[in-house]
Structures are given as structure tokens and as C-alpha cells.
Design a protein around this motif. Structure first.
Motif, PDB file in Angstrom:
ATOM      1  N   MET A  77      48.136  21.649  -8.446  1.00 41.43           N
ATOM      2  CA  MET A  77      47.716  20.662  -9.430  1.00 41.43           C
ATOM      3  C   MET A  77      46.451  21.106 -10.149  1.00 41.43           C
ATOM      4  O   MET A  77      45.722  21.962  -9.671  1.00 41.43           O
ATOM      5  CB  MET A  77      47.509  19.296  -8.775  1.00 41.43           C
ATOM      6  N   GLY A  78      46.219  20.566 -11.362  1.00 39.15           N
ATOM      7  CA  GLY A  78      45.028  20.895 -12.133  1.00 39.15           C
ATOM      8  C   GLY A  78      45.212  22.131 -12.994  1.00 39.15           C
ATOM      9  O   GLY A  78      46.232  22.309 -13.636  1.00 39.15           O
ATOM     10  N   HIS A  79      44.198  22.985 -12.974  1.00 38.70           N
ATOM     11  CA  HIS A  79      44.197  24.231 -13.747  1.00 38.70           C
ATOM     12  C   HIS A  79      43.972  25.382 -12.768  1.00 38.70           C
ATOM     13  O   HIS A  79      43.243  25.233 -11.792  1.00 38.70           O
ATOM     14  CB  HIS A  79      43.063  24.230 -14.772  1.00 38.70           C
ATOM     15  N   TYR A  80      44.569  26.513 -13.049  1.00 34.69           N
ATOM     16  CA  TYR A  80      44.391  27.660 -12.153  1.00 34.69           C
ATOM     17  C   TYR A  80      44.383  28.957 -12.950  1.00 34.69           C
ATOM     18  O   TYR A  80      45.169  29.124 -13.885  1.00 34.69           O
ATOM     19  CB  TYR A  80      45.511  27.711 -11.099  1.00 34.69           C
ATOM     20  N   THR A  81      43.498  29.860 -12.557  1.00 34.57           N
ATOM     21  CA  THR A  81      43.447  31.196 -13.145  1.00 34.57           C
ATOM     22  C   THR A  81      43.855  32.200 -12.071  1.00 34.57           C
ATOM     23  O   THR A  81      43.250  32.246 -10.996  1.00 34.57           O
ATOM     24  CB  THR A  81      42.023  31.524 -13.644  1.00 34.57           C
TER      25      THR A  81
ATOM     26  N   ALA B   5      44.036  35.603 -10.220  1.00 30.44           N
ATOM     27  CA  ALA B   5      43.070  36.690 -10.048  1.00 30.44           C
ATOM     28  C   ALA B   5      43.486  37.944 -10.815  1.00 30.44           C
ATOM     29  O   ALA B   5      44.685  38.243 -10.926  1.00 30.44           O
ATOM     30  CB  ALA B   5      42.918  37.029  -8.567  1.00 30.44           C
ATOM     31  N   PRO B   6      42.518  38.687 -11.337  1.00 27.67           N
ATOM     32  CA  PRO B   6      42.825  39.849 -12.182  1.00 27.67           C
ATOM     33  C   PRO B   6      43.526  41.001 -11.467  1.00 27.67           C
ATOM     34  O   PRO B   6      44.088  41.864 -12.131  1.00 27.67           O
ATOM     35  CB  PRO B   6      41.455  40.276 -12.717  1.00 27.67           C
ATOM     36  N   TRP B   7      43.525  41.048 -10.164  1.00 25.86           N
ATOM     37  CA  TRP B   7      44.197  42.142  -9.459  1.00 25.86           C
ATOM     38  C   TRP B   7      45.669  41.822  -9.172  1.00 25.86           C
ATOM     39  O   TRP B   7      46.409  42.675  -8.711  1.00 25.86           O
ATOM     40  CB  TRP B   7      43.481  42.496  -8.152  1.00 25.86           C
ATOM     41  N   ILE B   8      46.108  40.620  -9.496  1.00 27.64           N
ATOM     42  CA  ILE B   8      47.511  40.240  -9.306  1.00 27.64           C
ATOM     43  C   ILE B   8      48.318  40.740 -10.504  1.00 27.64           C
ATOM     44  O   ILE B   8      47.927  40.561 -11.644  1.00 27.64           O
ATOM     45  CB  ILE B   8      47.643  38.704  -9.187  1.00 27.64           C
ATOM     46  N   ASP B   9      49.472  41.375 -10.231  1.00 27.89           N
ATOM     47  CA  ASP B   9      50.274  41.891 -11.338  1.00 27.89           C
ATOM     48  C   ASP B   9      51.683  41.316 -11.394  1.00 27.89           C
ATOM     49  O   ASP B   9      52.432  41.591 -12.326  1.00 27.89           O
ATOM     50  CB  ASP B   9      50.329  43.416 -11.302  1.00 27.89           C
ATOM     51  N   CYS B  10      52.059  40.487 -10.416  1.00 24.24           N
ATOM     52  CA  CYS B  10      53.411  39.945 -10.362  1.00 24.24           C
ATOM     53  C   CYS B  10      53.356  38.520  -9.799  1.00 24.24           C
ATOM     54  O   CYS B  10      52.645  38.265  -8.841  1.00 24.24           O
ATOM     55  CB  CYS B  10      54.274  40.840  -9.480  1.00 24.24           C
ATOM     56  N   ILE B  11      54.122  37.617 -10.390  1.00 20.61           N
ATOM     57  CA  ILE B  11      54.212  36.237  -9.906  1.00 20.61           C
ATOM     58  C   ILE B  11      55.596  36.062  -9.297  1.00 20.61           C
ATOM     59  O   ILE B  11      56.611  36.287  -9.965  1.00 20.61           O
ATOM     60  CB  ILE B  11      54.006  35.220 -11.052  1.00 20.61           C
ATOM     61  N   CYS B  12      55.647  35.666  -8.036  1.00 18.33           N
ATOM     62  CA  CYS B  12      56.926  35.601  -7.323  1.00 18.33           C
ATOM     63  C   CYS B  12      57.754  34.377  -7.717  1.00 18.33           C
ATOM     64  O   CYS B  12      57.247  33.415  -8.291  1.00 18.33           O
ATOM     65  CB  CYS B  12      56.714  35.651  -5.821  1.00 18.33           C
ATOM     66  N   ALA B  13      59.027  34.435  -7.379  1.00 18.53           N
ATOM     67  CA  ALA B  13      59.953  33.341  -7.658  1.00 18.53           C
ATOM     68  C   ALA B  13      59.453  32.067  -6.999  1.00 18.53           C
ATOM     69  O   ALA B  13      58.977  32.093  -5.864  1.00 18.53           O
ATOM     70  CB  ALA B  13      61.342  33.694  -7.143  1.00 18.53           C
ATOM     71  N   ASN B  14      59.536  30.976  -7.731  1.00 17.42           N
ATOM     72  CA  ASN B  14      59.172  29.652  -7.231  1.00 17.42           C
ATOM     73  C   ASN B  14      57.691  29.504  -6.871  1.00 17.42           C
ATOM     74  O   ASN B  14      57.318  28.582  -6.163  1.00 17.42           O
ATOM     75  CB  ASN B  14      60.051  29.253  -6.044  1.00 17.42           C
ATOM     76  N   ALA B  15      56.851  30.413  -7.360  1.00 23.20           N
ATOM     77  CA  ALA B  15      55.424  30.380  -7.031  1.00 23.20           C
ATOM     78  C   ALA B  15      54.775  29.050  -7.397  1.00 23.20           C
ATOM     79  O   ALA B  15      53.921  28.554  -6.664  1.00 23.20           O
ATOM     80  CB  ALA B  15      54.698  31.524  -7.730  1.00 23.20           C
TER      81      ALA B  15
ATOM     82  N   SER C  15      47.813  23.742 -16.436  1.00 23.18           N
ATOM     83  CA  SER C  15      47.820  25.076 -17.034  1.00 23.18           C
ATOM     84  C   SER C  15      47.569  26.133 -15.987  1.00 23.18           C
ATOM     85  O   SER C  15      46.962  25.879 -14.948  1.00 23.18           O
ATOM     86  CB  SER C  15      46.769  25.198 -18.144  1.00 23.18           C
ATOM     87  N   VAL C  16      48.064  27.321 -16.292  1.00 22.29           N
ATOM     88  CA  VAL C  16      47.780  28.497 -15.476  1.00 22.29           C
ATOM     89  C   VAL C  16      47.420  29.622 -16.443  1.00 22.29           C
ATOM     90  O   VAL C  16      48.095  29.813 -17.456  1.00 22.29           O
ATOM     91  CB  VAL C  16      48.958  28.883 -14.552  1.00 22.29           C
ATOM     92  N   THR C  17      46.321  30.294 -16.140  1.00 26.26           N
ATOM     93  CA  THR C  17      45.869  31.403 -16.981  1.00 26.26           C
ATOM     94  C   THR C  17      46.259  32.710 -16.309  1.00 26.26           C
ATOM     95  O   THR C  17      45.949  32.933 -15.138  1.00 26.26           O
ATOM     96  CB  THR C  17      44.341  31.344 -17.191  1.00 26.26           C
ATOM     97  N   LEU C  18      46.970  33.536 -17.068  1.00 24.28           N
ATOM     98  CA  LEU C  18      47.444  34.825 -16.578  1.00 24.28           C
ATOM     99  C   LEU C  18      46.847  35.921 -17.441  1.00 24.28           C
ATOM    100  O   LEU C  18      46.804  35.797 -18.661  1.00 24.28           O
ATOM    101  CB  LEU C  18      48.971  34.883 -16.647  1.00 24.28           C
TER     102      LEU C  18
ATOM    103  N   CYS D  58      58.330  22.464 -13.877  1.00 26.07           N
ATOM    104  CA  CYS D  58      56.920  22.246 -14.231  1.00 26.07           C
ATOM    105  C   CYS D  58      56.844  21.807 -15.699  1.00 26.07           C
ATOM    106  O   CYS D  58      56.397  22.561 -16.560  1.00 26.07           O
ATOM    107  CB  CYS D  58      56.109  23.522 -14.028  1.00 26.07           C
ATOM    108  N   PRO D  59      57.287  20.581 -15.989  1.00 25.53           N
ATOM    109  CA  PRO D  59      57.419  20.159 -17.382  1.00 25.53           C
ATOM    110  C   PRO D  59      56.104  20.052 -18.155  1.00 25.53           C
ATOM    111  O   PRO D  59      56.103  20.127 -19.375  1.00 25.53           O
ATOM    112  CB  PRO D  59      58.095  18.794 -17.273  1.00 25.53           C
ATOM    113  N   ASN D  60      54.994  19.902 -17.477  1.00 26.24           N
ATOM    114  CA  ASN D  60      53.709  19.736 -18.157  1.00 26.24           C
ATOM    115  C   ASN D  60      52.866  21.001 -18.188  1.00 26.24           C
ATOM    116  O   ASN D  60      51.762  20.999 -18.720  1.00 26.24           O
ATOM    117  CB  ASN D  60      52.910  18.613 -17.494  1.00 26.24           C
ATOM    118  N   LEU D  61      53.369  22.066 -17.614  1.00 31.11           N
ATOM    119  CA  LEU D  61      52.590  23.293 -17.479  1.00 31.11           C
ATOM    120  C   LEU D  61      52.481  24.065 -18.791  1.00 31.11           C
ATOM    121  O   LEU D  61      53.456  24.207 -19.525  1.00 31.11           O
ATOM    122  CB  LEU D  61      53.238  24.200 -16.432  1.00 31.11           C
ATOM    123  N   MET D  62      51.276  24.561 -19.054  1.00 33.87           N
ATOM    124  CA  MET D  62      51.049  25.454 -20.183  1.00 33.87           C
ATOM    125  C   MET D  62      50.563  26.789 -19.634  1.00 33.87           C
ATOM    126  O   MET D  62      49.641  26.831 -18.816  1.00 33.87           O
ATOM    127  CB  MET D  62      50.003  24.905 -21.143  1.00 33.87           C
ATOM    128  N   ILE D  63      51.203  27.858 -20.063  1.00 36.26           N
ATOM    129  CA  ILE D  63      50.766  29.199 -19.689  1.00 36.26           C
ATOM    130  C   ILE D  63      49.761  29.674 -20.727  1.00 36.26           C
ATOM    131  O   ILE D  63      50.040  29.643 -21.924  1.00 36.26           O
ATOM    132  CB  ILE D  63      51.955  30.164 -19.596  1.00 36.26           C
TER     133      ILE D  63
END
Length: 79
Positions: free
Chosen positions: A8-12, A14-24, A32-35, A50-55
Motif C-alpha cells: 500500500m502507499g507509494h514505493y520506489t 531499489a536501484p540494484w533490482i533489475d527484474c520484477i517477479c510474477a505477482n510481485a 504508485s511504484v517507481t522503477l 492493481c486498478p489504482n496503480l501508476m508506474i
């Protein structure tokens, strides 16, 4: 690969992550999530139900292309 414990909320991501897994972020109430530019792959259904999520991601990044191709809301950002 990375799976989020944050739902919930907002999340960034980490810069060393390069892949987002299924169903993360599945069923997340995140607003929002910052990538970063470092994201090179996002598994299908990473943002399922995630109907309200903004990337938020850099213009031209893989994350923005993923959002466009999967009908997700997005915002192009600059650092």
C-alpha cells in the motif's frame, strides 16, 4: 528477481533490482511504484489486480513500455 512485501502507499524499487517477479504486487493497493532504468524485465501479472496503480519510470525505459503494453497507468519521470 524481486517480490514486494509492500502492498500500500507509494514505493520506489531499489536501484540494484533489475527484474520484477510474477505477482510481485498482485492485489496491491499501492498508488504508485517507481522503477528505474535498471529494470530490464517485468514478469506477466507482476501488477495483477492493481486498478489504482501508476508506474513511474524514465521515458523510454522498459518499465514504461511494459505499462503501455499492459494497459497500466504510467508517468514518465526524469531524474
Amino acid at each position: 528477481m524481486w517480490c514486494s512485501p509492500f502492498k500500500m502507499g507509494h514505493y520506489t524499487v531499489a536501484p540494484w533490482i533489475d527484474c520484477i517477479c510474477a505477482n510481485a504486487f498482485e492485489n496491491s493497493t499501492l498508488e504508485s511504484v517507481t522503477l528505474g532504468e535498471n529494470i530490464t524485465f517485468i514478469w506477466k501479472d507482476a501488477f495483477k489486480n492493481c486498478p489504482n496503480l501508476m508506474i513511474k519510470a524514465p521515458k523510454g525505459s522498459y518499465a514504461i513500455e511494459y505499462a503501455k503494453e499492459n494497459g497500466l497507468k504510467f508517468e514518465e519521470i526524469t531524474y
